[in-house]
Design a protein around this motif. Structure first.
Motif, mmCIF file in Angstrom:
data_model
loop_
_atom_site.group_PDB
_atom_site.id
_atom_site.type_symbol
_atom_site.label_atom_id
_atom_site.label_comp_id
_atom_site.label_asym_id
_atom_site.label_seq_id
_atom_site.Cartn_x
_atom_site.Cartn_y
_atom_site.Cartn_z
ATOM 1 N N ARG A 252 0.811 -1.213 0.000
ATOM 2 C CA ARG A 252 0.000 0.000 0.000
ATOM 3 C C ARG A 252 0.850 1.271 0.000
ATOM 4 O O ARG A 252 0.508 2.245 -0.670
ATOM 5 N N PHE A 253 1.939 1.255 0.763
ATOM 6 C CA PHE A 253 2.797 2.437 0.875
ATOM 7 C C PHE A 253 4.110 2.198 0.152
ATOM 8 O O PHE A 253 4.656 1.093 0.166
ATOM 9 N N THR A 254 4.655 3.247 -0.451
ATOM 10 C CA THR A 254 5.944 3.180 -1.111
ATOM 11 C C THR A 254 6.817 4.331 -0.657
ATOM 12 O O THR A 254 6.426 5.489 -0.775
ATOM 13 N N ILE A 255 7.993 4.003 -0.144
ATOM 14 C CA ILE A 255 8.943 5.020 0.273
ATOM 15 C C ILE A 255 9.936 5.264 -0.858
ATOM 16 O O ILE A 255 10.337 4.334 -1.563
ATOM 17 N N SER A 256 10.323 6.510 -1.042
ATOM 18 C CA SER A 256 11.287 6.859 -2.076
ATOM 19 C C SER A 256 12.039 8.112 -1.651
ATOM 20 O O SER A 256 11.685 8.757 -0.664
ATOM 21 N N ARG A 257 13.088 8.439 -2.392
ATOM 22 C CA ARG A 257 13.829 9.665 -2.102
ATOM 23 C C ARG A 257 14.425 10.221 -3.375
ATOM 24 O O ARG A 257 14.700 9.493 -4.333
ATOM 25 N N ASP A 258 14.636 11.522 -3.373
ATOM 26 C CA ASP A 258 15.292 12.213 -4.468
ATOM 27 C C ASP A 258 16.447 12.983 -3.849
ATOM 28 O O ASP A 258 16.253 14.054 -3.279
ATOM 29 N N ASN A 259 17.642 12.415 -3.942
ATOM 30 C CA ASN A 259 18.792 13.032 -3.295
ATOM 31 C C ASN A 259 19.162 14.382 -3.900
ATOM 32 O O ASN A 259 19.731 15.232 -3.222
ATOM 33 N N ALA A 260 18.848 14.581 -5.162
ATOM 34 C CA ALA A 260 19.120 15.865 -5.799
ATOM 35 C C ALA A 260 18.261 16.975 -5.211
ATOM 36 O O ALA A 260 18.634 18.145 -5.257
ATOM 37 N N LYS A 261 17.101 16.593 -4.660
ATOM 38 C CA LYS A 261 16.193 17.562 -4.058
ATOM 39 C C LYS A 261 16.210 17.517 -2.534
ATOM 40 O O LYS A 261 15.442 18.238 -1.897
ATOM 41 N N ASN A 262 17.058 16.674 -1.960
ATOM 42 C CA ASN A 262 17.136 16.517 -0.500
ATOM 43 C C ASN A 262 15.762 16.218 0.104
ATOM 44 O O ASN A 262 15.396 16.759 1.151
ATOM 45 N N THR A 263 15.028 15.348 -0.559
ATOM 46 C CA THR A 263 13.651 15.087 -0.159
ATOM 47 C C THR A 263 13.342 13.594 -0.163
ATOM 48 O O THR A 263 13.758 12.868 -1.068
ATOM 49 N N MET A 264 12.605 13.155 0.853
ATOM 50 C CA MET A 264 12.100 11.798 0.939
ATOM 51 C C MET A 264 10.584 11.846 0.820
ATOM 52 O O MET A 264 9.954 12.819 1.231
ATOM 53 N N TYR A 265 10.005 10.769 0.285
ATOM 54 C CA TYR A 265 8.575 10.720 0.061
ATOM 55 C C TYR A 265 7.970 9.440 0.634
ATOM 56 O O TYR A 265 8.646 8.425 0.801
ATOM 57 N N LEU A 266 6.685 9.502 0.914
ATOM 58 C CA LEU A 266 5.915 8.322 1.260
ATOM 59 C C LEU A 266 4.606 8.388 0.493
ATOM 60 O O LEU A 266 3.740 9.206 0.808
ATOM 61 N N GLN A 267 4.480 7.549 -0.524
ATOM 62 C CA GLN A 267 3.244 7.453 -1.280
ATOM 63 C C GLN A 267 2.341 6.468 -0.571
ATOM 64 O O GLN A 267 2.690 5.294 -0.419
ATOM 65 N N MET A 268 1.185 6.923 -0.138
ATOM 66 C CA MET A 268 0.255 6.105 0.624
ATOM 67 C C MET A 268 -1.009 5.892 -0.197
ATOM 68 O O MET A 268 -1.725 6.848 -0.503
ATOM 69 N N ASN A 269 -1.271 4.646 -0.543
ATOM 70 C CA ASN A 269 -2.458 4.280 -1.295
ATOM 71 C C ASN A 269 -3.341 3.358 -0.460
ATOM 72 O O ASN A 269 -2.893 2.780 0.524
ATOM 73 N N SER A 270 -4.580 3.213 -0.879
ATOM 74 C CA SER A 270 -5.533 2.338 -0.194
ATOM 75 C C SER A 270 -5.560 2.608 1.305
ATOM 76 O O SER A 270 -5.510 1.695 2.133
ATOM 77 N N LEU A 271 -5.649 3.862 1.651
ATOM 78 C CA LEU A 271 -5.602 4.251 3.060
ATOM 79 C C LEU A 271 -6.794 3.716 3.835
ATOM 80 O O LEU A 271 -7.907 3.632 3.313
ATOM 81 N N LYS A 272 -6.523 3.371 5.080
ATOM 82 C CA LYS A 272 -7.524 2.831 5.987
ATOM 83 C C LYS A 272 -7.668 3.751 7.192
ATOM 84 O O LYS A 272 -6.729 4.468 7.538
ATOM 85 N N PRO A 273 -8.816 3.724 7.861
ATOM 86 C CA PRO A 273 -8.975 4.560 9.055
ATOM 87 C C PRO A 273 -7.876 4.324 10.096
ATOM 88 O O PRO A 273 -7.473 5.272 10.774
ATOM 89 N N GLU A 274 -7.387 3.100 10.209
ATOM 90 C CA GLU A 274 -6.338 2.802 11.164
ATOM 91 C C GLU A 274 -4.983 3.393 10.791
ATOM 92 O O GLU A 274 -4.034 3.332 11.576
ATOM 93 N N ASP A 275 -4.873 3.970 9.599
ATOM 94 C CA ASP A 275 -3.663 4.685 9.211
ATOM 95 C C ASP A 275 -3.632 6.099 9.786
ATOM 96 O O ASP A 275 -2.617 6.792 9.646
#
Length: 132
Positions: free
Chosen positions: A67-90
């Motif tokens: 459901r979730f995918t972690i990624s980073r772009d070192n050129a932008k000094n940024t990390m991401y968390l793509q969250m799909n199919s979110l549930k209330p318990e998230d």
């Protein structure tokens, strides 16, 4: 001074998606592993996902795999968390974290990648609320 700033949280209905960002400054971003943790009301902070210095390797908690995918772009000094199919318990405050020890060019994660103690720097958190 090391600074981590999360953004992208908000209110979303169950089944929806959000993309969190963590902007880092103060140290060479690519020298460190990064992670996302979360803390729900009344619960302890828990590990969500981690990504190594290059972005080539990731780890994730069982409850977010697929459901979730972690990624980073070192050129932008940024990390991401793509969250799909979110549930209330998230629903939780999501925190960005950076390892205390440099991990540049390491071929493996540090053994404690899933523990808070591995991370020296934390963002202020961003609220994610998933409605049912």
């Amino acid at each position: 001074q090391v600074q981590l700033v999360e953004s992208g949280g908000g209110l979303v209905q169950a089944g929806g998606s959000l993309r969190l960002s963590c902007a880092a400054s103060g140290r060479t971003f690519s020298y460190y592993d990064m992670a996302w943790f979360r803390q729900a009301p009344g619960k302890e902070r828990e590990f969500v996902a981690a990504i190594n210095w290059s972005g080539g390797s990731t780890q994730a908690a069982d409850f977010v795999k697929g459901r979730f995918t972690i990624s980073r772009d070192n050129a932008k000094n940024t990390m991401y968390l793509q969250m799909n199919s979110l549930k209330p318990e998230d629903t939780a405050v999501y925190y960005c974290a950076q390892t205390k020890v440099p991990t540049y060019r390491s071929t493996t994660f540090i053994q404690t990648y899933y523990q808070e103690s591995a991370y020296a720097y934390w963002g202020q958190g961003t609220q994610v609320t998933v409605s049912s």
